[in-house]
Scaffold this active site. Structure first.
Site, PDB file in Angstrom:
ATOM      1  N   ASP A  79       0.859  -1.195   0.000  1.00  0.00           N
ATOM      2  CA  ASP A  79       0.000   0.000   0.000  1.00  0.00           C
ATOM      3  C   ASP A  79       0.901   1.253   0.000  1.00  0.00           C
ATOM      4  O   ASP A  79       2.107   1.155   0.269  1.00  0.00           O
ATOM      5  CB  ASP A  79      -0.875  -0.087   1.273  1.00  0.00           C
ATOM      6  N   HIS A  91      -8.763   9.219   5.077  1.00  0.00           N
ATOM      7  CA  HIS A  91      -8.023   8.241   5.878  1.00  0.00           C
ATOM      8  C   HIS A  91      -8.225   8.508   7.364  1.00  0.00           C
ATOM      9  O   HIS A  91      -8.326   9.672   7.769  1.00  0.00           O
ATOM     10  CB  HIS A  91      -6.515   8.360   5.624  1.00  0.00           C
ATOM     11  N   HIS A 118      -9.909   4.257  -0.661  1.00  0.00           N
ATOM     12  CA  HIS A 118      -9.099   4.308   0.569  1.00  0.00           C
ATOM     13  C   HIS A 118      -9.955   4.889   1.686  1.00  0.00           C
ATOM     14  O   HIS A 118     -10.975   5.523   1.438  1.00  0.00           O
ATOM     15  CB  HIS A 118      -7.857   5.178   0.345  1.00  0.00           C
ATOM     16  N   GLY A 119      -9.502   4.671   2.929  1.00  0.00           N
ATOM     17  CA  GLY A 119     -10.256   5.218   4.059  1.00  0.00           C
ATOM     18  C   GLY A 119     -11.537   4.444   4.308  1.00  0.00           C
ATOM     19  O   GLY A 119     -12.575   5.021   4.648  1.00  0.00           O
ATOM     20  N   SER A 122     -12.530   2.557   6.700  1.00  0.00           N
ATOM     21  CA  SER A 122     -13.089   2.476   8.060  1.00  0.00           C
ATOM     22  C   SER A 122     -14.101   3.592   8.256  1.00  0.00           C
ATOM     23  O   SER A 122     -13.857   4.744   7.875  1.00  0.00           O
ATOM     24  CB  SER A 122     -11.991   2.657   9.113  1.00  0.00           C
ATOM     25  N   THR A 168      -7.825   1.799   9.960  1.00  0.00           N
ATOM     26  CA  THR A 168      -8.076   2.293  11.316  1.00  0.00           C
ATOM     27  C   THR A 168      -8.944   1.354  12.156  1.00  0.00           C
ATOM     28  O   THR A 168      -8.675   1.152  13.341  1.00  0.00           O
ATOM     29  CB  THR A 168      -8.745   3.684  11.227  1.00  0.00           C
TER      30      THR A 168
HETATM   31  P1  13P Z   1      -8.622   3.813   7.078  1.00  0.00           P
HETATM   32  O1  13P Z   1      -7.511   3.719   8.060  1.00  0.00           O
HETATM   33  O2  13P Z   1      -9.357   5.076   7.165  1.00  0.00           O
HETATM   34  O3  13P Z   1      -9.481   2.591   7.074  1.00  0.00           O
HETATM   35  O4  13P Z   1      -7.909   3.845   5.636  1.00  0.00           O
HETATM   36  C1  13P Z   1      -7.010   2.817   5.279  1.00  0.00           C
HETATM   37  C2  13P Z   1      -6.371   3.080   3.976  1.00  0.00           C
HETATM   38  O5  13P Z   1      -6.943   3.669   3.090  1.00  0.00           O
HETATM   39  C3  13P Z   1      -5.000   2.591   3.785  1.00  0.00           C
HETATM   40  O6  13P Z   1      -4.478   2.886   2.539  1.00  0.00           O
END
Ligand code: 13P
Length: 308
Positions: free
Chosen positions: A80, A193, A229-230, A232, A254
């Site tokens: 990643d 994120h 992405h992001g 969570s 997260t």
């Molecule tokens: P979160 O931590 O918000 O779930 O995002 C993870 C992410 O996008 C890692 O590349």
């Protein structure tokens, strides 16, 4: 399984591959077990920030742990966020990280040139794509600003969403995909994120919304699988709609990181307890939050893994 086949087949079936981040090495084992026990197909991934600022140690250390427990019918290993310039605005030797990842057995990689100008991002991404394709693996890239990793305080979430701050531009995305030849594109359309800066990383992540129309327009413009992405803390219905609109991979960090860290605060030193909490949270995410049974039935390896 080959990562490119898996993501393309997921997209063709209107499904999505979850990708779980590894900020702490003992999380690898319970995440792999959760993926297999849910009969899902998912990625285990690590970002540079997780060995620089958390306890993932190195991309090689995560690969070593992954290879101890990997389940070839259900799991893939992905690198990643390798930023060309990082969240502290330092230049990063991304070429060397990408080559190390190929040597360590990563099955796909990401280059993140999103802090660069469009032309620079295209140039850096094309360079990363060449390295990945030489190794016969796909390369994810990012355009637009998925915020949250910066050290500065973000504006209130609703302000970001209402002003479309950092959203990936549709025309730029078309040019970017065509000229960089990236395989999958991480886009910004309301997703953010979870924070990684030490002082704020324990806070509850704001519940993000998604501009589904914008995601659909980005998919039409690029024609390649989109990455969210992001993952969570986004309402489930937004995620399901985003999958229909073109998202074929979703990153989740997260939610499982905080599960692990909070469990260790509750029972200091009890790694087995923290691993069990991560196992249950990961199963829960796959089964109840991201995919209902119907989706899971369609995403299982009979469809996606075979022949890949
Ligand atoms: P979160 O931590 O918000 O779930 O995002 C993870 C992410 O996008 C890692 O590349």
């Amino acid at each position: 399984m080959k990562a490119q086949d898996v993501v393309l087949k997921a997209r063709a079936a209107g499904k999505c591959i979850p990708a779980f981040n590894i900020p702490h090495i003992p999380m690898v084992r319970p995440i792999i077990k959760a993926i297999a026990d849910e009969n899902s197909v998912a990625m285990v991934q690590v970002a540079r920030v997780e060995w620089e600022k958390m306890s993932a140690q190195s991309l090689e250390r995560v690969a070593e742990e992954y290879h101890k427990y990997q389940d070839d019918k259900h799991t893939l290993l992905h690198l990643d966020h390798i930023p060309a310039g990082d969240e502290d605005y330092q230049r990063v030797d991304y070429v060397s990280y990408l080559k190390r990842a190929v040597n360590a057995g990563y099955q796909s990689v990401m280059i993140d040139g999103s802090r660069l100008s469009l032309d620079e991002n295209i140039r850096v991404t094309a360079e990363a794509v060449a390295i990945a394709h030489e190794a016969n693996i796909p390369c994810e890239a990012e355009l637009g600003a998925v915020m949250g990793h910066e050290n500065r305080q973000l504006p209130p979430y609703e302000e970001i969403f209402a002003s479309k701050m950092g959203f990936t531009d549709v025309e730029e995305a078309a040019k970017f995909a065509a000229e960089s030849c990236c395989d999958w594109l991480s886009v910004a359309a309301g997703n953010i994120h979870g924070a990684v800066a030490e002082a704020v990383r324990n806070q509850k992540k704001p519940e993000a919304r998604l501009d589904i129309e914008h995601i659909a327009a980005l998919y039409r413009a690029t024609g390649i699988p989109l990455v969210l992405h992001g993952g969570s803390g986004i309402q489930r219905q937004y995620i399901l709609d985003a999958i229909v609109a073109g998202v074929a991979k979703i990153n989740v960090g997260t939610e499982l990181r905080q599960t692990y860290e909070f469990a260790l605060e509750e029972k200091p030193g009890d790694i087995a307890y923290a691993q069990d909490c991560v196992y249950r949270a990961c199963r829960n995410y796959i089964a109840n939050y991201l995919m209902n049974t119907d989706l899971r039935d369609k995403i299982v390896h009979q469809q996606i893994g075979q022949g890949a």
